[in-house]
Design an enzyme around this catalytic site. Structure first.
Site, PDB file in Angstrom:
ATOM      1  N   GLY A 237      19.330  52.206  25.871  1.00 34.53           N
ATOM      2  CA  GLY A 237      19.396  50.922  26.716  1.00 34.53           C
ATOM      3  C   GLY A 237      19.793  50.157  25.476  1.00 34.53           C
ATOM      4  O   GLY A 237      20.305  50.639  24.179  1.00 34.53           O
ATOM      5  N   SER A 238      19.453  49.042  25.851  1.00 37.05           N
ATOM      6  CA  SER A 238      19.813  47.434  24.528  1.00 37.05           C
ATOM      7  C   SER A 238      19.435  47.318  23.062  1.00 37.05           C
ATOM      8  O   SER A 238      18.047  48.429  23.261  1.00 37.05           O
ATOM      9  CB  SER A 238      19.925  45.878  25.452  1.00 37.05           C
ATOM     10  OG  SER A 238      18.570  46.112  25.157  1.00 37.05           O
ATOM     11  N   THR A 239      19.786  47.324  21.768  1.00 34.40           N
ATOM     12  CA  THR A 239      19.043  47.553  20.839  1.00 34.40           C
ATOM     13  C   THR A 239      17.735  46.385  21.256  1.00 34.40           C
ATOM     14  O   THR A 239      17.151  46.667  19.778  1.00 34.40           O
ATOM     15  CB  THR A 239      20.827  47.055  19.904  1.00 34.40           C
ATOM     16  OG1 THR A 239      21.826  48.149  20.170  1.00 34.40           O
ATOM     17  CG2 THR A 239      19.672  47.302  18.622  1.00 34.40           C
ATOM     18  N   VAL A 241      16.149  45.935  22.381  1.00 38.33           N
ATOM     19  CA  VAL A 241      14.460  46.516  23.546  1.00 38.33           C
ATOM     20  C   VAL A 241      14.318  47.663  22.615  1.00 38.33           C
ATOM     21  O   VAL A 241      13.271  47.278  22.381  1.00 38.33           O
ATOM     22  CB  VAL A 241      15.141  46.191  25.036  1.00 38.33           C
ATOM     23  CG1 VAL A 241      13.938  47.348  25.439  1.00 38.33           C
ATOM     24  CG2 VAL A 241      15.364  45.260  25.636  1.00 38.33           C
ATOM     25  N   GLU A 259      19.226  55.991  22.500  1.00 37.36           N
ATOM     26  CA  GLU A 259      20.273  55.639  22.379  1.00 37.36           C
ATOM     27  C   GLU A 259      20.803  54.158  22.638  1.00 37.36           C
ATOM     28  O   GLU A 259      20.673  53.691  23.612  1.00 37.36           O
ATOM     29  CB  GLU A 259      20.949  56.632  23.488  1.00 37.36           C
ATOM     30  CG  GLU A 259      20.399  57.829  23.824  1.00 37.36           C
ATOM     31  CD  GLU A 259      21.892  58.795  22.598  1.00 37.36           C
ATOM     32  OE1 GLU A 259      22.790  58.276  22.141  1.00 37.36           O
ATOM     33  OE2 GLU A 259      21.307  60.242  22.453  1.00 37.36           O
TER      34      GLU A 259
HETATM   35  N1  LIG Z   1      23.546  54.694  24.008  1.00 36.69           N
HETATM   36  C1  LIG Z   1      23.392  55.285  25.593  1.00 36.69           C
HETATM   37  O1  LIG Z   1      23.430  55.941  25.287  1.00 36.69           O
HETATM   38  C2  LIG Z   1      23.984  53.792  25.415  1.00 36.69           C
HETATM   39  C3  LIG Z   1      23.692  54.483  26.932  1.00 36.69           C
HETATM   40  C4  LIG Z   1      23.604  53.501  28.247  1.00 36.69           C
HETATM   41  C5  LIG Z   1      23.656  51.855  28.051  1.00 36.69           C
HETATM   42  N2  LIG Z   1      23.566  52.171  26.548  1.00 36.69           N
HETATM   43  C6  LIG Z   1      23.325  50.658  26.048  1.00 36.69           C
HETATM   44  O2  LIG Z   1      21.778  49.904  27.861  1.00 36.69           O
HETATM   45  C7  LIG Z   1      22.382  48.743  27.514  1.00 36.69           C
HETATM   46  C8  LIG Z   1      22.836  48.111  29.055  1.00 36.69           C
HETATM   47  O3  LIG Z   1      21.626  48.219  29.931  1.00 36.69           O
HETATM   48  P1  LIG Z   1      19.991  47.626  30.200  1.00 36.69           P
HETATM   49  O4  LIG Z   1      20.300  46.037  30.443  1.00 36.69           O
HETATM   50  O5  LIG Z   1      19.069  48.194  31.033  1.00 36.69           O
HETATM   51  O6  LIG Z   1      19.040  47.828  29.089  1.00 36.69           O
HETATM   52  P2  LIG Z   1      18.035  47.122  28.645  1.00 36.69           P
HETATM   53  O7  LIG Z   1      17.548  47.422  26.976  1.00 36.69           O
HETATM   54  O8  LIG Z   1      17.695  45.796  29.129  1.00 36.69           O
HETATM   55  O9  LIG Z   1      16.702  48.793  29.323  1.00 36.69           O
HETATM   56  C9  LIG Z   1      17.015  49.234  29.367  1.00 36.69           C
HETATM   57  C10 LIG Z   1      16.022  50.467  29.922  1.00 36.69           C
HETATM   58  O10 LIG Z   1      14.653  49.837  29.516  1.00 36.69           O
HETATM   59  C11 LIG Z   1      13.867  49.305  30.010  1.00 36.69           C
HETATM   60  N3  LIG Z   1      13.010  47.907  29.243  1.00 36.69           N
HETATM   61  C12 LIG Z   1      13.599  47.142  29.509  1.00 36.69           C
HETATM   62  N4  LIG Z   1      12.886  45.757  28.653  1.00 36.69           N
HETATM   63  C13 LIG Z   1      11.748  47.146  28.345  1.00 36.69           C
HETATM   64  C14 LIG Z   1      10.642  47.087  27.764  1.00 36.69           C
HETATM   65  N5  LIG Z   1       9.827  46.008  27.514  1.00 36.69           N
HETATM   66  N6  LIG Z   1       9.683  48.275  27.978  1.00 36.69           N
HETATM   67  C15 LIG Z   1       9.559  49.587  28.613  1.00 36.69           C
HETATM   68  N7  LIG Z   1      11.729  49.402  28.967  1.00 36.69           N
HETATM   69  C16 LIG Z   1      12.090  48.001  29.711  1.00 36.69           C
HETATM   70  C17 LIG Z   1      14.595  48.286  31.285  1.00 36.69           C
HETATM   71  O11 LIG Z   1      14.127  47.686  32.645  1.00 36.69           O
HETATM   72  C18 LIG Z   1      15.495  49.555  31.425  1.00 36.69           C
HETATM   73  O12 LIG Z   1      14.469  50.503  32.551  1.00 36.69           O
HETATM   74  C19 LIG Z   1      23.767  47.939  26.650  1.00 36.69           C
HETATM   75  O13 LIG Z   1      23.233  47.578  25.667  1.00 36.69           O
HETATM   76  C20 LIG Z   1      23.730  49.523  27.046  1.00 36.69           C
HETATM   77  O14 LIG Z   1      24.942  49.944  25.595  1.00 36.69           O
HETATM   78  C21 LIG Z   1      23.420  52.648  25.729  1.00 36.69           C
END
Ligand SMILES: NC(=O)c1ccc[n+]([C@@H]2O[C@H](COP(=O)([O-])OP(=O)(O)OC[C@H]3O[C@@H](n4cnc5c(N)ncnc54)[C@H](O)[C@@H]3O)[C@@H](O)[C@H]2O)c1
Ligand SMILES: O=CCCC(=O)O
Length: 490
Positions: A237-239, A241, A259
């Site tokens: 997910g995002s950096t 989070v 990741e």
């Molecule tokens: N490096 C990689 O392999 C990779 C792959 C895909 C996406 N990403 C990154 O993911 C981001 C986009 O995805 P997003 O908007 O879903 O990211 P996000 O960080 O908002 O959420 C990712 C996941 O984490 C969960 N989440 C959010 N806050 C949380 C918390 N406090 N506790 C537990 N879980 C929580 C979300 O519900 C979701 O399931 C972009 O920054 C993208 O670059 C990275």
């Protein structure tokens, strides 16, 4: 039903815990929208901390027996899961398109990509090796064995709602771990369909548990990152989070793989084959309407080929058809939600206000719906614009000009994150030099599509740590135990 499926039982709207379909104890649900139409796809349980802890206990109990299964038995389970995914490609793709918005052809590609991780790790399960080491003490013998780390908390994003799950669950199960999978709230039905197929594949109850939450996500996340039974958290997910989850995990010192976000540089040198580079750019920049972590974010082009290259890109971009993911002619779908549209728009406005030239697009496409943004091309980008420091995660091709190889490398590395980087050149020496100089975890040389189950996927700097896929991916779910045996010298 909002999705036309051949097998309607693949659309699961409850969580999967201990081999059963369950609602939240509170009875609460949340609604999931199709980003193309904003119509409701279905509702999902709003799990809370108590629900989550119950799933963690189930996974802990299942671990006691699952860890003792033979690698070959785990391999066969994963293979069956893979086969079932491949038998249900079309339905799984329709679920992805409904909840994520990506065009059906891209969704089919994702399902096959997702399944490939189950196939890959079914083959890795029997190939977990320890070492025989020469001990310093001549009266000792020293070996290492690999053991499953324990219950794993897997948290995945919406942009690849099937592949980001299997890339974690495949190696976890191959290693002998059990899992609690937090599906993304925006796109939870792919994970639930995968759970249905895991069930049909005969994966024992409690080994795969899939939970969902929207408003309770922070509380559920806190539970998954602090519960003592969870020994490993694998997060994509995002950096921001990622940083929060890492802090939370510190209380129980869990093993981690993160990741996170990227801001990929894409460099076109003066000696590049421009047509190859255009194909690479289209694959990297516009895949899933710019919503991948490895999308090119900063496109750096040598000044001598700058105008010619941009013109070639514009020629391709003008053929794109934006629309509903189910549309027959659609090449690019919507963004995931209104916040994503607002962020992309903000990046475009910021660049234009600081002197960038808008060559194509630049606006939300409100006549298509609230989540659509036009494919956008910006030239004359400069350091200091938001695109340089933030991941746009949308369909904006932002072009910078450079004069020397060193300037391109410096611009590329001027980022806090380092996930993927790409460059195009026909000079073999330059290819090695630049590949080694880029501060990223993955480099594409004369290629824009780098995703492959055989390749180690992961970043450096604030893009995180750990590797998924490849022969390295399973190590993330194993611990190394050293066994020293004293022997009596005769
Ligand atoms: N490096 C990689 O392999 C990779 C792959 C895909 C996406 N990403 C990154 O993911 C981001 C986009 O995805 P997003 O908007 O879903 O990211 P996000 O960080 O908002 O959420 C990712 C996941 O984490 C969960 N989440 C959010 N806050 C949380 C918390 N406090 N506790 C537990 N879980 C929580 C979300 O519900 C979701 O399931 C972009 O920054 C993208 O670059 C990275
Ligand atoms: O969004 C990031 C993952 C994309 C991929 O695995 O190709």
């Amino acid at each position: 039903m909002a999705i036309q499926l051949s097998d309607t039982s693949l659309l699961r709207t409850e969580c999967y815990v201990d081999g059963k379909w369950v609602s939240a104890q509170s009875g609460k649900v949340f609604s999931v929208e199709n980003p193309s139409t904003t119509a409701e796809v279905a509702v999902c349980p709003e799990f809370d901390v108590a629900d989550t802890e119950a799933a963690i206990v189930v996974a802990q109990n299942a671990f006691k027996t699952y860890r003792k299964t033979t690698p070959r038995a785990r391999s066969k389970l994963l293979r069956r899961w893979y086969d079932l995914m491949m038998e249900n490609v079309d339905d799984l793709a329709r679920i992805i398109t409904a909840e994520n918005g990506k065009p059906l052809a891209d969704a089919v590609t994702e399902v096959k990509y997702a399944a490939s991780f189950l196939e890959w790790f079914s083959e890795e399960a029997p190939r977990i090796y320890g070492d025989t080491i020469q001990a310093s003490n001549p009266d000792c013998r020293l070996v290492t064995i690999k053991e499953p780390v324990g219950v794993c908390g897997l948290i995945a994003p919406w942009n690849f709602p099937a592949a980001m799950i299997t890339r974690k669950a495949g190696p976890a199960l191959a290693a002998g771990c059990t899992t609690v999978i937090k599906a993304p709230a925006e796109a939870p039905f792919s994970a639930l369909a995968l759970a249905e197929l895991a069930h049909r594949a005969g994966i024992p109850a409690g080994v795969v548990n899939v939970i969902t939450a929207l408003d309770n996500t922070p509380a559920v996340g806190l539970s998954m990152t602090t519960h003592p039974f969870i020994k490993k958290v694998s997060f994509t997910g995002s950096t921001p989070v990622g940083k929060l989850l890492m802090k939370q995990c510190s209380s129980t010192l869990k093993k981690l793989s993160f990741e996170l976000g990227g801001n990929a540089p894409f460099i076109v040198f003066e000696d590049a084959d421009l047509d190859v580079a255009v194909r690479g750019l289209v694959a990297s920049k516009f895949r899933i309407t710019g919503q991948t972590c490895v999308c090119a974010n900063r496109i750096l082009v040598h000044r001598s080929v700058y105008d010619a290259f941009i013109q070639k890109v514009l020629d391709v971009v003008r053929t794109f058809q934006i629309g509903d993911g189910l549309g027959e002619k659609t090449t690019h779908g919507p963004l995931i939600h209104g916040r994503a549209v607002a962020k992309v728009h903000e990046h475009v406005q910021d660049a234009v206000s600081k002197g960038a030239r808008l060559l194509h697009g630049g606006q939300p496409l409100t006549h298509l719906g609230p989540n659509f943004f036009d494919i956008t091309v910006l030239a004359d980008m400069k350091p200091g614009m938001k695109v340089c420091t933030e991941e746009t995660f949308g369909p904006v091709a932002a072009f910078f000009a450079f004069d020397t190889e060193q300037e391109a490398i410096d611009l590329a590395n001027d980022s806090d994150v380092g996930l993927a980087g790409y460059f195009f050149s026909k000079n073999a020496s330059r290819c090695w030099r630049v590949a080694e100089a880029l501060e990223v975890g993955m480099v594409g040389v004369n290629v824009g599509a780098i995703s492959d189950p055989a390749a180690p996927f992961g970043g450096v700097k604030q893009s995180g740590f750990g590797r998924e896929g490849s022969k390295y991916g399973i190590d993330e779910f194993l611990t190394t135990k050293m066994i020293m045996t004293g022997i009596e010298s005769q």
